[in-house]
Design a protein around this motif. Structure first.
Motif, PDB file in Angstrom:
ATOM      1  N   TYR A 123       3.582 -19.799   8.173  1.00  0.00           N
ATOM      2  CA  TYR A 123       4.677 -18.819   8.093  1.00  0.00           C
ATOM      3  C   TYR A 123       5.274 -18.676   6.692  1.00  0.00           C
ATOM      4  O   TYR A 123       6.396 -18.208   6.541  1.00  0.00           O
ATOM      5  N   GLN A 124       4.511 -19.047   5.662  1.00  0.00           N
ATOM      6  CA  GLN A 124       5.039 -18.927   4.303  1.00  0.00           C
ATOM      7  C   GLN A 124       5.251 -17.476   3.889  1.00  0.00           C
ATOM      8  O   GLN A 124       6.125 -17.180   3.086  1.00  0.00           O
ATOM      9  N   ASN A 125       4.424 -16.585   4.423  1.00  0.00           N
ATOM     10  CA  ASN A 125       4.526 -15.168   4.081  1.00  0.00           C
ATOM     11  C   ASN A 125       4.797 -14.318   5.317  1.00  0.00           C
ATOM     12  O   ASN A 125       4.334 -13.193   5.432  1.00  0.00           O
ATOM     13  N   PHE A 126       5.583 -14.885   6.216  1.00  0.00           N
ATOM     14  CA  PHE A 126       5.906 -14.232   7.488  1.00  0.00           C
ATOM     15  C   PHE A 126       7.387 -13.860   7.519  1.00  0.00           C
ATOM     16  O   PHE A 126       8.259 -14.716   7.344  1.00  0.00           O
ATOM     17  N   ASN A 127       7.669 -12.563   7.672  1.00  0.00           N
ATOM     18  CA  ASN A 127       9.044 -12.054   7.784  1.00  0.00           C
ATOM     19  C   ASN A 127       9.908 -12.440   6.580  1.00  0.00           C
ATOM     20  O   ASN A 127      10.968 -13.057   6.723  1.00  0.00           O
ATOM     21  N   LEU A 128       9.458 -12.036   5.409  1.00  0.00           N
ATOM     22  CA  LEU A 128      10.198 -12.280   4.182  1.00  0.00           C
ATOM     23  C   LEU A 128      11.152 -11.126   3.890  1.00  0.00           C
ATOM     24  O   LEU A 128      10.930  -9.997   4.307  1.00  0.00           O
ATOM     25  N   SER A 129      12.189 -11.416   3.128  1.00  0.00           N
ATOM     26  CA  SER A 129      13.101 -10.371   2.651  1.00  0.00           C
ATOM     27  C   SER A 129      12.547  -9.780   1.353  1.00  0.00           C
ATOM     28  O   SER A 129      11.581 -10.295   0.777  1.00  0.00           O
ATOM     29  N   ASP A 130      13.171  -8.698   0.890  1.00  0.00           N
ATOM     30  CA  ASP A 130      12.784  -8.122  -0.403  1.00  0.00           C
ATOM     31  C   ASP A 130      12.902  -9.155  -1.517  1.00  0.00           C
ATOM     32  O   ASP A 130      12.048  -9.217  -2.417  1.00  0.00           O
ATOM     33  N   ASP A 131      13.976  -9.953  -1.487  1.00  0.00           N
ATOM     34  CA  ASP A 131      14.178 -10.973  -2.517  1.00  0.00           C
ATOM     35  C   ASP A 131      13.009 -11.947  -2.563  1.00  0.00           C
ATOM     36  O   ASP A 131      12.509 -12.295  -3.639  1.00  0.00           O
ATOM     37  N   MET A 132      12.572 -12.385  -1.397  1.00  0.00           N
ATOM     38  CA  MET A 132      11.494 -13.369  -1.331  1.00  0.00           C
ATOM     39  C   MET A 132      10.155 -12.752  -1.727  1.00  0.00           C
ATOM     40  O   MET A 132       9.395 -13.327  -2.498  1.00  0.00           O
ATOM     41  N   MET A 133       9.868 -11.566  -1.204  1.00  0.00           N
ATOM     42  CA  MET A 133       8.597 -10.908  -1.528  1.00  0.00           C
ATOM     43  C   MET A 133       8.570 -10.496  -2.994  1.00  0.00           C
ATOM     44  O   MET A 133       7.518 -10.499  -3.642  1.00  0.00           O
ATOM     45  N   GLY A 134       9.736 -10.168  -3.527  1.00  0.00           N
ATOM     46  CA  GLY A 134       9.828  -9.706  -4.909  1.00  0.00           C
ATOM     47  C   GLY A 134       9.517 -10.766  -5.941  1.00  0.00           C
ATOM     48  O   GLY A 134       9.303 -10.446  -7.117  1.00  0.00           O
ATOM     49  N   LEU A 135       9.465 -12.031  -5.528  1.00  0.00           N
ATOM     50  CA  LEU A 135       9.118 -13.096  -6.473  1.00  0.00           C
ATOM     51  C   LEU A 135       7.640 -13.056  -6.847  1.00  0.00           C
ATOM     52  O   LEU A 135       7.251 -13.563  -7.905  1.00  0.00           O
ATOM     53  N   SER A 136       6.821 -12.446  -5.992  1.00  0.00           N
ATOM     54  CA  SER A 136       5.388 -12.410  -6.285  1.00  0.00           C
ATOM     55  C   SER A 136       4.814 -11.000  -6.377  1.00  0.00           C
ATOM     56  O   SER A 136       3.723 -10.815  -6.916  1.00  0.00           O
ATOM     57  N   GLN A 137       5.539  -9.991  -5.873  1.00  0.00           N
ATOM     58  CA  GLN A 137       4.991  -8.641  -5.865  1.00  0.00           C
ATOM     59  C   GLN A 137       6.030  -7.604  -6.279  1.00  0.00           C
ATOM     60  O   GLN A 137       7.231  -7.791  -6.071  1.00  0.00           O
ATOM     61  N   VAL A 155       2.292  -1.672   3.101  1.00  0.00           N
ATOM     62  CA  VAL A 155       2.862  -1.566   1.754  1.00  0.00           C
ATOM     63  C   VAL A 155       1.781  -1.918   0.742  1.00  0.00           C
ATOM     64  O   VAL A 155       0.956  -2.801   0.988  1.00  0.00           O
ATOM     65  N   HIS A 156       1.774  -1.249  -0.403  1.00  0.00           N
ATOM     66  CA  HIS A 156       0.881  -1.629  -1.493  1.00  0.00           C
ATOM     67  C   HIS A 156       1.723  -1.912  -2.731  1.00  0.00           C
ATOM     68  O   HIS A 156       2.771  -1.301  -2.936  1.00  0.00           O
ATOM     69  N   ASN A 157       1.270  -2.842  -3.545  1.00  0.00           N
ATOM     70  CA  ASN A 157       2.044  -3.153  -4.744  1.00  0.00           C
ATOM     71  C   ASN A 157       1.848  -2.082  -5.809  1.00  0.00           C
ATOM     72  O   ASN A 157       0.960  -1.226  -5.706  1.00  0.00           O
ATOM     73  N   SER A 158       2.681  -2.128  -6.820  1.00  0.00           N
ATOM     74  CA  SER A 158       2.692  -1.072  -7.840  1.00  0.00           C
ATOM     75  C   SER A 158       1.375  -0.970  -8.584  1.00  0.00           C
ATOM     76  O   SER A 158       0.971   0.111  -9.019  1.00  0.00           O
ATOM     77  N   GLU A 159       0.686  -2.095  -8.717  1.00  0.00           N
ATOM     78  CA  GLU A 159      -0.576  -2.113  -9.448  1.00  0.00           C
ATOM     79  C   GLU A 159      -1.772  -1.765  -8.561  1.00  0.00           C
ATOM     80  O   GLU A 159      -2.902  -1.673  -9.042  1.00  0.00           O
ATOM     81  N   CYS A 160      -1.520  -1.602  -7.265  1.00  0.00           N
ATOM     82  CA  CYS A 160      -2.550  -1.223  -6.288  1.00  0.00           C
ATOM     83  C   CYS A 160      -3.718  -2.213  -6.243  1.00  0.00           C
ATOM     84  O   CYS A 160      -4.884  -1.812  -6.187  1.00  0.00           O
ATOM     85  N   TYR A 161      -3.398  -3.501  -6.258  1.00  0.00           N
ATOM     86  CA  TYR A 161      -4.451  -4.491  -6.048  1.00  0.00           C
ATOM     87  C   TYR A 161      -4.182  -5.342  -4.805  1.00  0.00           C
ATOM     88  O   TYR A 161      -5.002  -6.187  -4.439  1.00  0.00           O
ATOM     89  N   HIS A 162      -3.053  -5.130  -4.128  1.00  0.00           N
ATOM     90  CA  HIS A 162      -2.747  -5.920  -2.935  1.00  0.00           C
ATOM     91  C   HIS A 162      -1.942  -5.077  -1.950  1.00  0.00           C
ATOM     92  O   HIS A 162      -1.222  -4.150  -2.339  1.00  0.00           O
ATOM     93  N   SER A 163      -2.092  -5.397  -0.668  1.00  0.00           N
ATOM     94  CA  SER A 163      -1.323  -4.702   0.372  1.00  0.00           C
ATOM     95  C   SER A 163      -0.918  -5.689   1.453  1.00  0.00           C
ATOM     96  O   SER A 163      -1.560  -6.724   1.650  1.00  0.00           O
ATOM     97  N   TRP A 164       0.169  -5.359   2.150  1.00  0.00           N
ATOM     98  CA  TRP A 164       0.705  -6.193   3.228  1.00  0.00           C
ATOM     99  C   TRP A 164       1.514  -5.295   4.155  1.00  0.00           C
ATOM    100  O   TRP A 164       1.407  -4.067   4.065  1.00  0.00           O
ATOM    101  N   ASP A 165       2.315  -5.873   5.050  1.00  0.00           N
ATOM    102  CA  ASP A 165       3.033  -5.061   6.039  1.00  0.00           C
ATOM    103  C   ASP A 165       4.549  -5.205   5.936  1.00  0.00           C
ATOM    104  O   ASP A 165       5.063  -6.251   5.532  1.00  0.00           O
ATOM    105  N   LEU A 166       5.227  -4.136   6.334  1.00  0.00           N
ATOM    106  CA  LEU A 166       6.667  -4.160   6.605  1.00  0.00           C
ATOM    107  C   LEU A 166       6.824  -3.896   8.093  1.00  0.00           C
ATOM    108  O   LEU A 166       6.333  -2.877   8.601  1.00  0.00           O
ATOM    109  N   VAL A 167       7.470  -4.810   8.794  1.00  0.00           N
ATOM    110  CA  VAL A 167       7.605  -4.676  10.244  1.00  0.00           C
ATOM    111  C   VAL A 167       9.085  -4.673  10.613  1.00  0.00           C
ATOM    112  O   VAL A 167       9.886  -5.386  10.006  1.00  0.00           O
ATOM    113  N   ARG A 168       9.447  -3.854  11.598  1.00  0.00           N
ATOM    114  CA  ARG A 168      10.850  -3.714  11.988  1.00  0.00           C
ATOM    115  C   ARG A 168      11.112  -4.446  13.300  1.00  0.00           C
ATOM    116  O   ARG A 168      10.544  -4.096  14.345  1.00  0.00           O
ATOM    117  N   ILE A 169      11.965  -5.466  13.239  1.00  0.00           N
ATOM    118  CA  ILE A 169      12.306  -6.258  14.419  1.00  0.00           C
ATOM    119  C   ILE A 169      13.819  -6.186  14.635  1.00  0.00           C
ATOM    120  O   ILE A 169      14.597  -6.525  13.730  1.00  0.00           O
TER     121      ILE A 169
END
Length: 458
Positions: free
Chosen positions: A299-313, A267-281
């Motif tokens: 594990y601060q940034n491990f298996n977050l929900s949209d709500d949690m990730m959305g606070l920073s990205q 995944v890349h953020n809207s501003e295209c300065y950061h990227s991370w992963d979406l994993v399906r478990i």
């Protein structure tokens, strides 16, 4: 899926039934016409035979036309089946028939009885509407919009499918020497950390642990010469030099997941300065940001929900799957129900003294007012602490709703960890003799232009 694939084999049988039924109907119509017209078969037999033959000819022609129309409809339906077979396969493989969507299609529309009274099942139209939606979304499944994206103007998200497919098939013949080297390095890690009978979650966690423990961040001009040179954004640089930018972590983690048959997207953020992963478990998607946790884990940034990730990205949520589960989020798993919210400050102080990575609470929905007060108190406290420990510690508060209530996570980021890239540079700091020699060399060559130069160690 099986029922849809059987549609072709039922065409002949269905076509025959339609033709037979319509012939019976037209036969009854002819008899009714004779009766209502009062035709005396004996008296008018000779005189009316020619006219009846004409009439029957017309009716048969109409019947043939009607039957042809029915056959055309059947073949159109069969063509539609063939055209949508790819999409049906996608739906089947991605388990779109399962979970929340299953209720809509428990009865396959093609199993409904075709009759004059009922016709085709009412949900057939809805079924094909959703098939059209799946066609529109098919590009997402192939990774369009995920790869070949430039991040921070310098790094590119590139596909790693060729390497992971070679690992799973055992056929390396299509790989370049460089790709084979990547595969060898990745396979070595998998053999080291992945054990028999591990669940997908345990495999994901094992890879996360290895990456956050063994890799470092490339901070650009902080390190002067990036350890991975031009490969900071791909698995080759990450696995060979153990140094990378966010794109390198994201594509390497995705490579591991694909090798382990776990679905994963970068995944890349809207501003295209950061990227991370979406994993399906286990059917649910989670955000995992290795770059943000490297060197400290936690594990601060491990298996977050949209709500949690959305606070920073921010990211294009239409392009990527929804992540709304916390089942495999470690902070959620470790969360406790607070007995008294006014004990939380003492618990935060204890967690700080013990240098923990996080502290989390779960509030039931009927405790929402208590949760709001607790969050307000925590954010007030952590904002003051962040000012007081600006060079040593940063605390952030993450809040997300879950199936069992509201998760409140307090995360501690410590900056005195000797594994960070900054500390590595400090350890290799220049000696006073080195600095003096550099200063003298510069002054000898450029003092007439820049004046008396004093070495500045930044």
């Amino acid at each position: 899926m099986e029922e849809m694939n059987n549609l072709s084999s039922r065409d002949e049988e269905l076509e025959g039934k339609i033709k037979s039924e319509k012939e019976k109907v037209w036969s009854r119509i002819i008899e009714d016409v004779d009766t209502k017209a009062g035709i005396n078969k004996e008296k008018t037999k000779g005189s009316s035979d020619a006219g009846k033959k004409v009439m029957i000819g017309i009716l048969i022609a109409a019947l043939a036309a009607n039957t042809a129309l029915s056959v055309t409809c059947i073949k159109k339906l069969n063509d539609n089946n063939k055209n949508t077979d790819k999409v049906v396969k996608i739906l089947d493989e991605k388990e779109i028939y399962g979970g929340k969507e299953a209720e809509k299609y428990k009865k396959n529309p093609f199993d409904e009885k075709l009759s004059e009274e009922n016709g085709v099942s009412d949900n057939t139209s809805e079924f094909f509407d959703d098939m059209d939606d799946a066609l529109d979304a098919a590009d997402k499944d192939t990774g369009e919009g995920e790869n070949d994206i430039r991040i921070a103007d310098n790094y590119v998200i590139r596909s790693t499918r060729k390497i992971s497919d070679a690992y799973k098939s055992g056929d390396r013949s299509s790989l370049s020497d460089r790709e084979k080297e990547v595969l060898d390095m990745a396979e070595k890690v998998i053999k080291e950390v992945i054990k028999p009978n591990m669940t997908d979650y345990e495999k994901e966690k094992a890879i996360y642990d290895w990456m956050t423990t063994n890799l470092a961040q490339d901070h650009g001009n902080l390190t002067v010469i990036p350890s991975s040179m031009s490969d900071a954004d791909n698995p080759y640089g990450v696995l060979k030099y153990h140094n990378a930018v966010c794109v390198g972590y994201a594509t390497t983690f995705r490579l591991f997941m694909h090798m382990l048959d776990i679905e994963c997207k970068v995944v890349h953020n809207s501003e295209c300065y950061h990227s991370w992963d979406l994993v399906r478990i286990d059917g649910d998607w989670y955000h995992t940001d290795i770059y943000s946790d490297v060197g400290r884990g936690g594990y601060q940034n491990f298996n977050l929900s949209d709500d949690m990730m959305g606070l920073s990205q921010n990211w294009d949520r239409e392009l990527f799957p929804t992540a709304d589960s916390l089942k495999y989020n470690v902070m959620y798993q470790q969360a406790v129900k607070p007995q008294n919210i006014y004990d939380i400050p003492k618990e935060i102080r204890k967690a700080m003294d013990e240098k923990k990575s996080s502290l989390s609470y779960i509030f039931s929905e009927d405790k929402e007012k208590e949760c709001i007060k607790a969050v307000k108190m925590i954010t007030e406290l952590t904002s003051r602490l962040n000012e007081s420990y600006a060079d040593e510690l940063f605390i952030n508060v993450n809040v997300a709703r879950s199936a069992e209530g509201i998760l409140v996570a307090v995360c501690f980021s410590w900056y005195d960890d000797d594994t960070t890239a900054a500390k590595v540079v400090d350890k290799d700091a220049l000696s006073e003799e080195d600095k003096q020699k550099m200063e003298d060399a510069i002054n000898d060559a450029f003092s007439d232009i820049i004046g008396d130069y004093t070495f500045y160690d930044n």
